[in-house]
Design an enzyme around this catalytic site. Structure first.
Site, PDB file in Angstrom:
ATOM      1  N   GLY A  12       0.827  -1.216   0.000  1.00  0.00           N
ATOM      2  CA  GLY A  12       0.000   0.000   0.000  1.00  0.00           C
ATOM      3  C   GLY A  12       0.850   1.250   0.000  1.00  0.00           C
ATOM      4  N   VAL A  17      -1.106   6.510   4.176  1.00  0.00           N
ATOM      5  CA  VAL A  17      -0.114   6.110   5.179  1.00  0.00           C
ATOM      6  C   VAL A  17       1.162   5.620   4.503  1.00  0.00           C
ATOM      7  CG1 VAL A  17       0.352   4.651   7.171  1.00  0.00           C
ATOM      8  CG2 VAL A  17      -1.972   5.468   6.760  1.00  0.00           C
ATOM      9  N   TYR A 137     -16.280  -4.458   5.954  1.00  0.00           N
ATOM     10  CA  TYR A 137     -14.894  -3.982   6.036  1.00  0.00           C
ATOM     11  C   TYR A 137     -14.329  -4.227   7.430  1.00  0.00           C
ATOM     12  CZ  TYR A 137     -11.027  -0.614   6.199  1.00  0.00           C
ATOM     13  OH  TYR A 137      -9.801  -0.009   6.371  1.00  0.00           O
ATOM     14  N   PRO A 164      -6.198   3.175  14.204  1.00  0.00           N
ATOM     15  CA  PRO A 164      -6.075   4.634  14.137  1.00  0.00           C
ATOM     16  C   PRO A 164      -7.416   5.347  14.180  1.00  0.00           C
ATOM     17  CG  PRO A 164      -5.933   3.742  11.939  1.00  0.00           C
ATOM     18  CD  PRO A 164      -6.076   2.554  12.877  1.00  0.00           C
TER      19      PRO A 164
END
Length: 312
Positions: A12, A17, A137, A164
């Protein structure tokens, strides 16, 4: 984690991030490979190929299919399937290559619905049904934690799993419907200003509260956890509580929008509030330093400077 001895894989790497973390790791002198969606981690063969060729000792697993309330509630099967496959393949490849340490990104929205007005402790993360608008999700992210726990118990591979608050900042996804609330509203307010609109409509009634965390503060926390190879589950909070109505006013001021904000109560609010206990991160000496107004201004400036290259 040692720049002289470790090879770092970041999944990712083009995301919010991942981009910020990759920049920091490069500045710290680490040998790393940062991969993006061009490598389809849902495919076990593509995933294994990356691990077999690079041989990482530490993995930052940040890759995920993500979106805001509209996307999460409209494409539940896609969010569940894609994330389950991505997470399963990455963790299994970590097992096969015997990596030493895994950092993985969870989500605060997967906390149980029954705890939305209570203080959220890491030990309660799996204890109840999540909010219905993002349950698919949420369950996929919970399965990632269970996968990591099983891996630790079976092979001894260490991990940390961060939950987070609502992240935002440069390199975010600014898609009109599939983005999270900050980038989504920033883009919509900006386009309203450009189009001389007289009003903007926002889902819900504006009362839900969110805890917003600027990406650079998040990156510092991630780096601190990984540097010490800390283990376990950690809440990562901006230590604020801002309603969607208040957020809208902040973005309205930042973009100089002169029109009216209208809330559409026909649409769901989502989870009303998440209050994270931060004792574990406090004990490590980490604390956020960027307030929401400043973070919004920084993000808006980046958005304007990168209109042709933003992720949509």
């Amino acid at each position: 984690m040692d720049p002289k001895n470790d090879r770092i894989l970041v999944t990712g790497g083009s995301g919010l991030v991942g981009k910020s973390l990759t920049n920091k790791l490069k500045n710290e002198g680490y040998e790393l490979l940062s991969i993006n969606s061009k490598t389809d981690l849902r495919d076990p063969n593509q995933c294994a190929k990356v691990f077999n060729e690079f041989h990482p000792s530490i993995v930052f697993h940040l890759a995920a299919k993500v979106g805001g309330i509209i996307a999460n509630s409209s494409y539940k099967y896609d969010f569940y399937y894609d994330n389950i496959m991505i997470n399963t393949n990455v963790v299994h490849s970590c097992f096969k290559k015997n990596v030493r340490y895994i950092f993985a990104m969870g989500t605060g929205c997967a906390y149980p619905k029954k705890l939305e007005n209570k203080i959220l402790y890491e030990k309660d993360f799996l204890d109840g049904i999540p909010e219905s608008t993002n349950d698919a999700y949420a369950y996929a992210k919970r399965c990632l934690l269970i996968n990591l726990k099983a891996l630790k118990e079976s092979s001894g591979i260490k991990y940390s799993f961060v939950l987070p608050a609502n992240l935002y900042g440069p390199y975010d996804n600014f898609h009109k419907t599939n983005s999270h609330v900050v980038p989504g509203l920033l883009r919509r307010f900006f386009e309203c200003v450009e189009g001389n609109a007289t009003e903007i409509k926002i889902w819900g009634d504006g009362t839900p509260k969110r805890d917003f965390l600027f990406i650079e503060d998040c990156t510092k926390a991630i780096f601190q956890l990984a540097k010490k190879e800390s283990e376990g589950v950690y809440n990562l909070s901006g230590k604020n509580s801002t309603s969607i109505k208040e957020l809208s006013e902040i973005i309205k001021d930042a973009t100089s929008f002169k029109g009216e904000i209208k809330f559409d109560k026909k649409f769901p609010n989502g989870q009303m509030q998440r209050i994270m206990d931060t004792t574990k991160m406090d004990n490590l000496g980490w604390s956020p330093t960027t307030n929401l107004k400043d973070g919004i201004k920084i993000t808006l400036r980046w958005f304007k400077e990168n209109l042709k290259n933003i992720r949509t």
